[in-house]
Design a protein around this motif. Structure first.
Motif, PDB file in Angstrom:
ATOM      1  N   ASP A   1      -1.705   6.029   2.276  1.00 17.96           N
ATOM      2  CA  ASP A   1      -3.111   5.364   2.646  1.00 17.96           C
ATOM      3  C   ASP A   1      -2.791   4.242   3.685  1.00 17.96           C
ATOM      4  O   ASP A   1      -3.663   3.226   3.907  1.00 17.96           O
TER       5      ASP A   1
ATOM      6  N   ILE B   1      -9.358   1.128  -3.305  1.00 16.82           N
ATOM      7  CA  ILE B   1      -9.679   1.980  -2.305  1.00 16.82           C
ATOM      8  C   ILE B   1      -9.733   3.449  -2.498  1.00 16.82           C
ATOM      9  O   ILE B   1      -9.298   3.796  -3.581  1.00 16.82           O
TER      10      ILE B   1
ATOM     11  N   ILE C   1      -7.376  -4.679  -3.989  1.00 18.07           N
ATOM     12  CA  ILE C   1      -8.564  -4.028  -3.291  1.00 18.07           C
ATOM     13  C   ILE C   1      -8.432  -2.673  -3.578  1.00 18.07           C
ATOM     14  O   ILE C   1      -7.497  -1.976  -3.190  1.00 18.07           O
TER      15      ILE C   1
ATOM     16  N   TRP D   1      -6.176   3.352   5.811  1.00 18.55           N
ATOM     17  CA  TRP D   1      -6.863   2.319   5.097  1.00 18.55           C
ATOM     18  C   TRP D   1      -6.274   0.592   5.620  1.00 18.55           C
ATOM     19  O   TRP D   1      -6.863  -0.245   5.996  1.00 18.55           O
ATOM     20  N   ARG D   2      -4.885   0.763   5.742  1.00 17.58           N
ATOM     21  CA  ARG D   2      -4.084  -0.431   6.279  1.00 17.58           C
ATOM     22  C   ARG D   2      -4.527  -0.819   7.605  1.00 17.58           C
ATOM     23  O   ARG D   2      -4.794  -1.946   7.898  1.00 17.58           O
TER      24      ARG D   2
ATOM     25  N   LEU E   1      -3.365  -2.592  -1.884  1.00 16.89           N
ATOM     26  CA  LEU E   1      -4.630  -1.856  -1.513  1.00 16.89           C
ATOM     27  C   LEU E   1      -4.250  -0.569  -2.484  1.00 16.89           C
ATOM     28  O   LEU E   1      -3.452   0.174  -2.455  1.00 16.89           O
TER      29      LEU E   1
ATOM     30  N   TYR F   1       0.892  -1.254   0.066  1.00 16.00           N
ATOM     31  CA  TYR F   1      -0.048  -0.126   0.070  1.00 16.00           C
ATOM     32  C   TYR F   1       0.948   1.083  -0.104  1.00 16.00           C
ATOM     33  O   TYR F   1       2.068   1.204   0.277  1.00 16.00           O
TER      34      TYR F   1
ATOM     35  N   LEU G   1      -8.336  -1.486   7.896  1.00 12.13           N
ATOM     36  CA  LEU G   1      -8.737  -3.007   7.377  1.00 12.13           C
ATOM     37  C   LEU G   1      -8.249  -4.291   8.083  1.00 12.13           C
ATOM     38  O   LEU G   1      -8.950  -5.113   8.560  1.00 12.13           O
TER      39      LEU G   1
END
Length: 104
Positions: free
Chosen positions: A17, A102, A100, A20-21, A67, A13, A24
């Motif tokens: 971001d 995002i 994925i 987000w990691r 991601l 990623y 998630l």
């Protein structure tokens, strides 16, 4: 009965971001389940050779979770170091890639 080696999932990623990691893999998915380990660079400890550790994990993983935001391919490290290795291993069927998408 012989023990099966644990399966490792590598998460790639953009550091932009990282929220987000964290969300998630911190709130929704455990980083270890059964014989599978989810590895992200957030697990690198102080003093480790981070570049070597990322490279080692890239080569030992059986799955790469990407991601992907619009920042993903803007990352020089991802484009020059991670992505070529991920794609080469995927082409040789040594690695399964899961994208994925995002949003920012």
């Amino acid at each position: 009965m012989p023990t099966r080696p644990s399966l490792e999932i590598f998460v790639s990623y953009s550091h932009h971001d990282s929220g987000w990691r964290e969300r998630l893999f911190g709130e929704y998915l455990r980083t270890t389940f059964g014989d599978c380990r989810v590895w992200t660079d957030a697990q690198i400890r102080a003093g480790e050779q981070w570049n070597d550790e990322i490279e080692r994990r890239l080569h030992s993983s059986c799955v790469a979770v990407l991601l992907v935001s619009e920042r993903f391919l803007q990352s020089k490290f991802i484009m020059e170091r991670e992505f070529p290795t991920i794609m080469a291993r995927a082409r040789s069927a040594a690695l399964r890639v899961v994208w994925i998408p995002i949003a920012i």
